[in-house]
Design a protein around this motif. Structure first.
Motif, PDB file in Angstrom:
ATOM      1  N   SER A  96       0.824  -1.205   0.000  1.00  0.00           N
ATOM      2  CA  SER A  96       0.000   0.000   0.000  1.00  0.00           C
ATOM      3  C   SER A  96       0.863   1.261   0.000  1.00  0.00           C
ATOM      4  N   TRP A  97       1.957   1.231   0.753  1.00  0.00           N
ATOM      5  CA  TRP A  97       2.825   2.402   0.861  1.00  0.00           C
ATOM      6  C   TRP A  97       3.493   2.726  -0.477  1.00  0.00           C
ATOM      7  N   PHE A  98       3.909   1.698  -1.191  1.00  0.00           N
ATOM      8  CA  PHE A  98       4.568   1.910  -2.483  1.00  0.00           C
ATOM      9  C   PHE A  98       3.570   2.054  -3.626  1.00  0.00           C
ATOM     10  N   GLY A  99       2.389   1.503  -3.487  1.00  0.00           N
ATOM     11  CA  GLY A  99       1.423   1.485  -4.578  1.00  0.00           C
ATOM     12  C   GLY A  99       0.608   2.754  -4.689  1.00  0.00           C
ATOM     13  N   GLU A 100      -0.283   2.749  -5.635  1.00  0.00           N
ATOM     14  CA  GLU A 100      -1.207   3.866  -5.852  1.00  0.00           C
ATOM     15  C   GLU A 100      -0.478   5.210  -5.940  1.00  0.00           C
ATOM     16  N   GLU A 101       0.629   5.225  -6.639  1.00  0.00           N
ATOM     17  CA  GLU A 101       1.415   6.431  -6.860  1.00  0.00           C
ATOM     18  C   GLU A 101       1.983   7.027  -5.580  1.00  0.00           C
ATOM     19  N   GLY A 102       1.884   6.308  -4.469  1.00  0.00           N
ATOM     20  CA  GLY A 102       2.380   6.820  -3.200  1.00  0.00           C
ATOM     21  C   GLY A 102       3.879   7.009  -3.184  1.00  0.00           C
ATOM     22  N   ALA A 103       4.617   6.028  -3.652  1.00  0.00           N
ATOM     23  CA  ALA A 103       6.073   6.107  -3.621  1.00  0.00           C
ATOM     24  C   ALA A 103       6.590   7.189  -4.552  1.00  0.00           C
ATOM     25  N   GLU A 104       5.924   7.402  -5.661  1.00  0.00           N
ATOM     26  CA  GLU A 104       6.379   8.443  -6.586  1.00  0.00           C
ATOM     27  C   GLU A 104       6.280   9.822  -5.942  1.00  0.00           C
ATOM     28  N   GLY A 105       5.192  10.080  -5.252  1.00  0.00           N
ATOM     29  CA  GLY A 105       5.044  11.352  -4.559  1.00  0.00           C
ATOM     30  C   GLY A 105       6.019  11.476  -3.405  1.00  0.00           C
ATOM     31  N   ARG A 106       6.194  10.397  -2.671  1.00  0.00           N
ATOM     32  CA  ARG A 106       7.129  10.408  -1.543  1.00  0.00           C
ATOM     33  C   ARG A 106       8.569  10.583  -2.022  1.00  0.00           C
ATOM     34  N   SER A 107       8.891   9.983  -3.175  1.00  0.00           N
ATOM     35  CA  SER A 107      10.268  10.087  -3.672  1.00  0.00           C
ATOM     36  C   SER A 107      10.597  11.514  -4.099  1.00  0.00           C
ATOM     37  N   ALA A 108       9.608  12.244  -4.572  1.00  0.00           N
ATOM     38  CA  ALA A 108       9.838  13.645  -4.929  1.00  0.00           C
ATOM     39  C   ALA A 108      10.053  14.484  -3.677  1.00  0.00           C
ATOM     40  N   ALA A 109       9.297  14.159  -2.612  1.00  0.00           N
ATOM     41  CA  ALA A 109       9.413  14.915  -1.365  1.00  0.00           C
ATOM     42  C   ALA A 109      10.639  14.514  -0.559  1.00  0.00           C
ATOM     43  N   ARG A 110      11.072  13.270  -0.690  1.00  0.00           N
ATOM     44  CA  ARG A 110      12.195  12.751   0.087  1.00  0.00           C
ATOM     45  C   ARG A 110      13.104  11.941  -0.832  1.00  0.00           C
ATOM     46  N   PRO A 111      13.833  12.604  -1.720  1.00  0.00           N
ATOM     47  CA  PRO A 111      14.685  11.867  -2.649  1.00  0.00           C
ATOM     48  C   PRO A 111      15.853  11.196  -1.921  1.00  0.00           C
ATOM     49  N   GLY A 112      16.330  10.167  -2.531  1.00  0.00           N
ATOM     50  CA  GLY A 112      17.466   9.435  -1.991  1.00  0.00           C
ATOM     51  C   GLY A 112      17.729   8.229  -2.859  1.00  0.00           C
ATOM     52  N   PRO A 113      18.666   7.383  -2.451  1.00  0.00           N
ATOM     53  CA  PRO A 113      18.963   6.192  -3.259  1.00  0.00           C
ATOM     54  C   PRO A 113      17.729   5.331  -3.506  1.00  0.00           C
ATOM     55  N   TRP A 114      16.844   5.243  -2.537  1.00  0.00           N
ATOM     56  CA  TRP A 114      15.652   4.414  -2.677  1.00  0.00           C
ATOM     57  C   TRP A 114      14.753   4.909  -3.805  1.00  0.00           C
ATOM     58  N   SER A 115      14.736   6.219  -4.038  1.00  0.00           N
ATOM     59  CA  SER A 115      13.823   6.786  -5.032  1.00  0.00           C
ATOM     60  C   SER A 115      14.334   6.651  -6.458  1.00  0.00           C
TER      61      SER A 115
END
Length: 82
Positions: free
Chosen positions: A34-53
């Protein structure tokens, strides 16, 4: 291989991927999915970039396998990897 061994293996890529601290700490009710799905991770990666994103698919699988191994250790469930 048992759950403790699987957990040790699942922990190895966590530092390299640099999962953010707000990544769900459990695997109950498909929390990582759920955390990664539904475009959640894409929005989070823009707000908190890092190696994971840089590679969200890899970050998802690292989180998923880590949480599954932790869940198995917590609940005393066996893990069989072939």
């Amino acid at each position: 291989m048992g759950a403790p061994q699987a957990l040790r293996l699942a922990e190895k890529p966590v530092d390299a991927v640099g999962l953010p601290p707000e990544t769900p700490a459990t695997s109950d009710n498909l929390d990582p999915t759920s955390w990664f799905g539904e475009e959640g991770a894409e929005g989070r990666s823009a707000a908190r970039p890092g190696p994971w994103s840089e590679d969200l698919d890899t970050a998802f699988h690292v989180a998923l396998y880590l949480r599954a191994a932790q869940h198995s250790v917590r609940r005393g469930c066996p893990i069989v990897l072939t």
